[in-house]
Motif scaffolding. Structure first.
Motif, mmCIF file in Angstrom:
data_model
loop_
_atom_site.group_PDB
_atom_site.id
_atom_site.type_symbol
_atom_site.label_atom_id
_atom_site.label_comp_id
_atom_site.label_asym_id
_atom_site.label_seq_id
_atom_site.Cartn_x
_atom_site.Cartn_y
_atom_site.Cartn_z
ATOM 1 N N LYS A 117 0.817 -1.211 0.000
ATOM 2 C CA LYS A 117 0.000 0.000 0.000
ATOM 3 C C LYS A 117 0.855 1.267 0.000
ATOM 4 O O LYS A 117 0.385 2.338 -0.371
ATOM 5 N N SER A 157 -6.306 -2.200 -2.206
ATOM 6 C CA SER A 157 -7.373 -1.435 -1.549
ATOM 7 C C SER A 157 -6.776 -0.304 -0.714
ATOM 8 O O SER A 157 -5.888 -0.537 0.111
ATOM 9 N N GLN A 158 -7.232 0.919 -0.978
ATOM 10 C CA GLN A 158 -6.826 2.110 -0.228
ATOM 11 C C GLN A 158 -5.303 2.288 -0.155
ATOM 12 O O GLN A 158 -4.707 2.333 0.933
ATOM 13 N N PRO A 159 -4.642 2.383 -1.319
ATOM 14 C CA PRO A 159 -3.193 2.619 -1.308
ATOM 15 C C PRO A 159 -2.888 4.032 -0.823
ATOM 16 O O PRO A 159 -3.738 4.926 -0.873
ATOM 17 N N LYS A 160 -1.670 4.252 -0.347
ATOM 18 C CA LYS A 160 -1.266 5.572 0.135
ATOM 19 C C LYS A 160 -1.317 6.599 -0.988
ATOM 20 O O LYS A 160 -1.720 7.740 -0.777
ATOM 21 N N GLU A 205 -2.871 7.169 -4.804
ATOM 22 C CA GLU A 205 -3.912 6.611 -5.672
ATOM 23 C C GLU A 205 -3.354 6.084 -6.985
ATOM 24 O O GLU A 205 -3.770 5.042 -7.472
#
Length: 318
Positions: free
Chosen positions: A53, A92-95, A97
């Motif tokens: 992430k 899902s929800q990477p630091k 985008e």
């Protein structure tokens, strides 16, 4: 922190991504997984990175420079970058985008990715371009476009062959696992294609249920529709919308140099989905242990050819 058998945490995360994702074909996913595992090992060692992430542009920049210092070809590096961005898109929800595109790597960080001279004629789509066009067709309720694209990609069909699929052909393929291309084939040359694609199977099953016995999946025969009319309409819709989905990676993939050194970029067309099919299928057979020529010989009859040199055109230097 390492996991079992010396695998780093981030390598394990990459493996998990590719165990669960179904976007794209088997061959492409396998190649992307291998590229991502090498990259994951690199960032784990160089940056002590443990969570996918937290991937950022600095990791891409370092990776590219290391690969260039090692003498890795520009085309291979570009393929690596496509694989890394693909995996990052599954997170899902990477630091961050989005990771930088090839053009942004050049503009922001001064990286020079060398041009990729290729055999004339590569028209393959990237997975992102393919999925984006499918999404667009579904959003605009062009079900024929999306389903014909799926058959061209999943079975290596020409557009006229996909449009002409009959209910009888679909049902036979669902029973036997083999799709029989009949008189609609180019030059009337019949051939058999393994029904490996789950997406193509779903289209055949759903469309067959919606089609009257004796009918065709995409043509209103009673209404007087012709195969070439439907095919032309679908091809035209793709041409009208291709600029919306074309990516920098796709342009790189389809760019080649003529004898004078002039760069030429092929536009997206539905025929490029046959290129995707061939390239993915050859990679799939090579993953099973066959040589490139053996793999090409296996795939060649599936697309209606009997010569490896024709497959080499579809492979476009891969």
């Amino acid at each position: 922190m390492a996991t079992t058998k010396g695998m780093s945490s981030i390598e394990a995360q990459v493996n998990k991504i590719f165990r669960h994702t179904r976007a794209g074909s088997y061959g492409t996913r396998a190649r992307y997984r291998d590229s991502c595992l090498v990259f994951a090992r690199y960032v784990a060692e160089e940056f002590k990175l443990q969570n996918i992430k937290n991937l950022s542009d600095k990791h891409l920049v370092s990776w590219v420079r290391a690969r260039q210092d090692a003498g890795i070809a520009g085309k291979t590096i570009k393929n690596d970058l496509s694989a890394i961005r693909y995996a990052h898109d599954q997170v899902s929800q990477p630091k961050y985008e989005k990771l930088a595109s090839n053009e942004e790597l050049k503009e922001k960080y001064g990286l020079e990715l060398e041009p990729t001279p290729q055999i004339k004629g590569n028209r393959a789509w990237t997975i992102d371009e393919y999925n984006s066009m499918l999404d667009l067709a579904h959003r605009e309720e062009h079900g024929n476009v999306a389903d014909v694209m799926t058959l061209c990609h999943g079975l290596g069909l020409r557009i006229t062959e996909a449009v002409a699929v009959s209910r009888a052909q679909a049902e036979a393929a669902l029973r036997t696992g083999i799709y029989q291309v009949c008189g609609e084939a180019k030059n009337g040359k019949w051939r058999q294609v393994p029904l490996r694609s789950a997406e193509a199977r779903e289209v055949l099953q759903r469309r067959a249920q919606e089609t009257e016995r004796g009918g065709r999946l995409f043509i209103d025969v009673k209404g007087g529709e012709k195969t070439h009319e439907v095919a032309n309409s679908i091809g035209e819709w793709i041409r009208d919308n291709r600029d919306c989905v074309t990516t920098d990676e796709g342009r790189d993939l389809r760019t080649w140099q003529d004898k004078s050194g002039r760069e030429i970029t092929e536009e997206l067309t539905i025929h490029g989905l046959r290129y995707m099919y061939v390239q993915d299928r050859v990679a799939e057979e090579m993953d099973r242990g066959y040589t490139r020529d053996q793999a090409a010989a296996i795939v060649s009859p599936e697309v209606g050819h009997n010569r490896i040199d024709v497959i080499n055109v579809y492979m476009a230097g891969n």
